[in-house]
Design a protein around this motif. Structure first.
Motif, mmCIF file in Angstrom:
data_model
loop_
_atom_site.group_PDB
_atom_site.id
_atom_site.type_symbol
_atom_site.label_atom_id
_atom_site.label_comp_id
_atom_site.label_asym_id
_atom_site.label_seq_id
_atom_site.Cartn_x
_atom_site.Cartn_y
_atom_site.Cartn_z
ATOM 1 N N GLN A 95 38.006 38.718 -9.201
ATOM 2 C CA GLN A 95 38.556 38.031 -10.365
ATOM 3 C C GLN A 95 39.968 38.523 -10.675
ATOM 4 O OE1 GLN A 95 37.382 35.423 -12.453
ATOM 5 N NE2 GLN A 95 36.121 35.189 -10.621
ATOM 6 N N GLU A 96 40.184 39.819 -10.548
ATOM 7 C CA GLU A 96 41.513 40.379 -10.795
ATOM 8 C C GLU A 96 42.522 39.882 -9.769
ATOM 9 O OE1 GLU A 96 41.220 44.591 -10.897
ATOM 10 O OE2 GLU A 96 40.001 44.653 -12.741
ATOM 11 N N GLU A 97 42.080 39.754 -8.519
ATOM 12 C CA GLU A 97 42.990 39.336 -7.457
ATOM 13 C C GLU A 97 43.221 37.827 -7.449
ATOM 14 O OE1 GLU A 97 41.410 40.722 -3.800
ATOM 15 O OE2 GLU A 97 41.552 42.849 -4.330
ATOM 16 N N GLU A 98 42.164 37.057 -7.619
ATOM 17 C CA GLU A 98 42.251 35.607 -7.458
ATOM 18 C C GLU A 98 42.596 34.870 -8.741
ATOM 19 O OE1 GLU A 98 41.938 33.893 -4.599
ATOM 20 O OE2 GLU A 98 41.667 35.742 -3.451
ATOM 21 N N GLN A 99 42.206 35.441 -9.876
ATOM 22 C CA GLN A 99 42.410 34.756 -11.156
ATOM 23 C C GLN A 99 41.822 33.352 -11.129
ATOM 24 O OE1 GLN A 99 43.978 36.234 -14.023
ATOM 25 N NE2 GLN A 99 43.546 38.018 -12.722
ATOM 26 N N PHE A 100 40.604 33.272 -10.581
ATOM 27 C CA PHE A 100 39.934 31.974 -10.469
ATOM 28 C C PHE A 100 38.503 32.106 -10.956
ATOM 29 C CE2 PHE A 100 36.972 29.245 -8.172
ATOM 30 C CZ PHE A 100 37.515 27.984 -8.404
ATOM 31 N N LEU A 101 38.073 31.125 -11.746
ATOM 32 C CA LEU A 101 36.693 31.067 -12.193
ATOM 33 C C LEU A 101 36.194 29.637 -12.044
ATOM 34 C CD1 LEU A 101 34.330 32.651 -13.443
ATOM 35 C CD2 LEU A 101 35.122 31.867 -15.685
ATOM 36 N N ALA A 102 35.108 29.468 -11.287
ATOM 37 C CA ALA A 102 34.551 28.136 -11.089
ATOM 38 C C ALA A 102 34.109 27.542 -12.413
ATOM 39 C CB ALA A 102 33.371 28.209 -10.116
ATOM 40 N N GLU B 280 26.454 34.844 -3.195
ATOM 41 C CA GLU B 280 27.722 35.520 -2.916
ATOM 42 C C GLU B 280 28.895 34.547 -2.954
ATOM 43 O OE1 GLU B 280 30.059 37.774 0.691
ATOM 44 O OE2 GLU B 280 27.895 38.058 0.539
ATOM 45 N N ALA B 281 28.788 33.441 -2.213
ATOM 46 C CA ALA B 281 29.915 32.512 -2.103
ATOM 47 C C ALA B 281 30.083 31.641 -3.348
ATOM 48 C CB ALA B 281 29.734 31.624 -0.878
ATOM 49 N N GLY B 282 28.981 31.407 -4.083
ATOM 50 C CA GLY B 282 29.074 30.522 -5.235
ATOM 51 C C GLY B 282 29.251 31.224 -6.559
ATOM 52 N N LEU B 283 28.666 32.421 -6.699
ATOM 53 C CA LEU B 283 28.682 33.097 -7.994
ATOM 54 C C LEU B 283 29.508 34.384 -8.012
ATOM 55 C CD1 LEU B 283 24.893 32.731 -8.930
ATOM 56 C CD2 LEU B 283 26.796 31.226 -9.549
ATOM 57 N N ILE B 284 29.537 35.104 -6.916
ATOM 58 C CA ILE B 284 30.206 36.403 -6.915
ATOM 59 C C ILE B 284 31.674 36.274 -6.515
ATOM 60 C CG2 ILE B 284 30.188 38.746 -5.968
ATOM 61 C CD1 ILE B 284 27.146 38.448 -5.650
ATOM 62 N N ASP B 285 31.944 35.986 -5.245
ATOM 63 C CA ASP B 285 33.369 35.842 -4.880
ATOM 64 C C ASP B 285 33.874 34.418 -5.106
ATOM 65 O OD1 ASP B 285 32.796 34.213 -2.578
ATOM 66 O OD2 ASP B 285 32.583 35.978 -1.322
ATOM 67 N N GLN B 286 32.968 33.454 -5.245
ATOM 68 C CA GLN B 286 33.280 32.059 -5.578
ATOM 69 C C GLN B 286 34.214 31.395 -4.564
ATOM 70 O OE1 GLN B 286 34.229 31.504 -9.778
ATOM 71 N NE2 GLN B 286 32.805 33.130 -10.352
ATOM 72 N N SER B 287 34.177 31.902 -3.322
ATOM 73 C CA SER B 287 34.971 31.293 -2.257
ATOM 74 C C SER B 287 34.519 29.867 -1.968
ATOM 75 C CB SER B 287 34.868 32.139 -0.984
ATOM 76 O OG SER B 287 33.505 32.355 -0.624
ATOM 77 N N LEU B 288 33.291 29.528 -2.347
ATOM 78 C CA LEU B 288 32.778 28.178 -2.139
ATOM 79 C C LEU B 288 33.562 27.157 -2.953
ATOM 80 C CD1 LEU B 288 30.465 26.529 -0.798
ATOM 81 C CD2 LEU B 288 29.128 26.928 -2.861
ATOM 82 N N PHE B 289 34.078 27.575 -4.115
ATOM 83 C CA PHE B 289 34.758 26.652 -5.023
ATOM 84 C C PHE B 289 36.263 26.883 -5.121
ATOM 85 C CE2 PHE B 289 30.435 27.394 -6.895
ATOM 86 C CZ PHE B 289 29.899 26.156 -6.582
ATOM 87 N N ASN B 290 36.713 28.059 -4.732
ATOM 88 C CA ASN B 290 38.130 28.406 -4.865
ATOM 89 C C ASN B 290 38.951 27.684 -3.808
ATOM 90 O OD1 ASN B 290 40.637 29.645 -5.096
ATOM 91 N ND2 ASN B 290 39.789 31.668 -5.432
ATOM 92 N N PRO B 291 39.929 26.843 -4.197
ATOM 93 C CA PRO B 291 40.699 26.078 -3.213
ATOM 94 C C PRO B 291 41.670 26.923 -2.406
ATOM 95 C CG PRO B 291 41.559 25.702 -5.405
ATOM 96 C CD PRO B 291 40.300 26.495 -5.583
ATOM 97 N N SER B 292 41.945 28.152 -2.845
ATOM 98 C CA SER B 292 42.892 28.997 -2.102
ATOM 99 C C SER B 292 42.403 30.446 -2.083
ATOM 100 C CB SER B 292 44.292 28.916 -2.715
ATOM 101 O OG SER B 292 44.268 29.326 -4.070
ATOM 102 N N PHE B 293 41.170 30.632 -1.719
ATOM 103 C CA PHE B 293 40.587 31.970 -1.705
ATOM 104 C C PHE B 293 41.308 32.838 -0.685
ATOM 105 C CE2 PHE B 293 37.350 35.059 -0.243
ATOM 106 C CZ PHE B 293 37.096 35.691 -1.457
ATOM 107 N N GLU B 294 41.862 33.965 -1.157
ATOM 108 C CA GLU B 294 42.627 34.898 -0.328
ATOM 109 C C GLU B 294 43.742 34.185 0.434
ATOM 110 O OE1 GLU B 294 39.785 36.972 2.103
ATOM 111 O OE2 GLU B 294 39.263 38.364 0.478
#
Length: 310
Positions: free
Chosen positions: A153-160, A63-77
């Motif tokens: 992806q639509e909201e964050e525009q971030f891809l690890a 979940e955190a690494g592949l789906i929402d990618q909050s593990l890698f996103n420096p500014s998640f939400e």
């Protein structure tokens, strides 16, 4: 369980406000589907709680690494998830990585499974789904994961990066492999005094509360790891004794559940939500958690009373 998993893992925690309760049906397929799949897979293969926990860790990493990618996103939400105990070579925060994995394994997966199994003691270690139900649950989990991935992806525009995604997938597979490498046969029971269930519950509450409150630093990481090592060693030792049973497992889940009950208020304030509706929501979810815990405890007492009469 399908709704309990996101209610505990997100709403009770305070990460999602009661104002967004409409999102619950959209979160249930991934959270609840994942919890149910883990529970069914474990019980169908004759394994126990170590397998559930390792599969829960894999779930959290996926979940955190592949789906929402909050593990890698420096500014998640809009939140800084990287600076605390940052590991440059991996591009992750050791603090948040540990919090994400343990948080999902314990609260999103372990606690809901323990609570629901307590409510159906006669079927607590038996499969609940047939082949069709298992396929449907797996499909819902995949659909829920894809839905969440696309929306974030639509909201964050971030891809690890590719190495980060591959690394997360590989580690998740390793955790799944460990889960199934664990023996199917239970360890032989040993002698020694088993603590009372209320003592286990207090210990669970204290350790999970300290885990939750540890500072966002390398010292916090060390404290979290120490607490995990302590509770793991104690549970491993106590669970092999003759007196260990459903009441102790409920106590462990209950202590962790009550940590999120008070932690939700703290996280709500840290997220800057000052409107009264948010704290009313915290109160509703915390009250619901307490009521559910009381119902489960009464169920345990009822079963124990019946066994004594027999």
């Amino acid at each position: 369980m399908c709704f309990l998993a996101p209610l505990v893992g997100e709403y009770l925690l305070g990460n999602i406000s009661i104002q967004d309760i409409w999102a619950l049906p959209f979160l249930a397929p991934m959270y609840g589907g994942g919890a149910l799949l883990i529970r069914e897979t474990t019980r169908r293969t004759g394994r126990g709680w170590p397998t559930i926990i390792f599969l829960g860790l894999a779930y959290g990493l996926i979940e955190a690494g592949l789906i929402d990618q909050s593990l890698f996103n420096p500014s998640f939400e809009g939140h800084d998830f990287q600076s605390a105990a940052y590991i440059p070579v991996l591009g992750i925060s050791a603090y948040n990585g540990l919090a994400f994995l343990a948080g999902h394994a314990v609260w999103s997966i372990g606690v809901p499974i323990a609570l629901v199994e307590t409510l159906v003691p006669g079927r607590s270690t038996r499969p609940w789904l047939g082949k069709a139900g298992l396929l449907i649950t797996g499909g819902l989990y995949l659909l829920g994961s894809v839905f969440l991935f696309r929306n974030i992806q639509e909201e964050e525009q971030f891809l690890a990066s590719a190495p980060q995604l591959i690394g997360a997938a590989v580690v998740a597979l390793v955790l799944i492999g460990i889960a199934f490498a664990l023996g199917r046969r239970p360890h032989p029971k040993t002698g020694g005094r088993t603590p009372h269930s209320w003592q286990v519950g207090i210990l669970s509450f204290v350790i999970s509360s300290l885990f939750f409150a540890a500072s966002e630093s390398w010292m916090g990481v060390a404290i979290k790891l120490f607490l995990l090592a302590v509770i793991t060693a104690l549970i491993t030792r106590w669970s092999r004794r003759q007196g260990w049973g459903p009441a102790h497992r409920l106590a462990l889940a209950g202590g962790a559940l009550l940590t999120y009950a008070w932690g939700g208020f703290i996280l709500t304030m840290l997220l800057g939500r000052t409107e009264i509706i948010h704290f009313i929501g915290n109160g509703i979810f915390a009250s619901g958690a307490v009521v559910l815990l009381i119902i489960a405890a009464r169920r345990i007492c009822h079963i124990q009373s019946e066994n004594m009469e027999l």
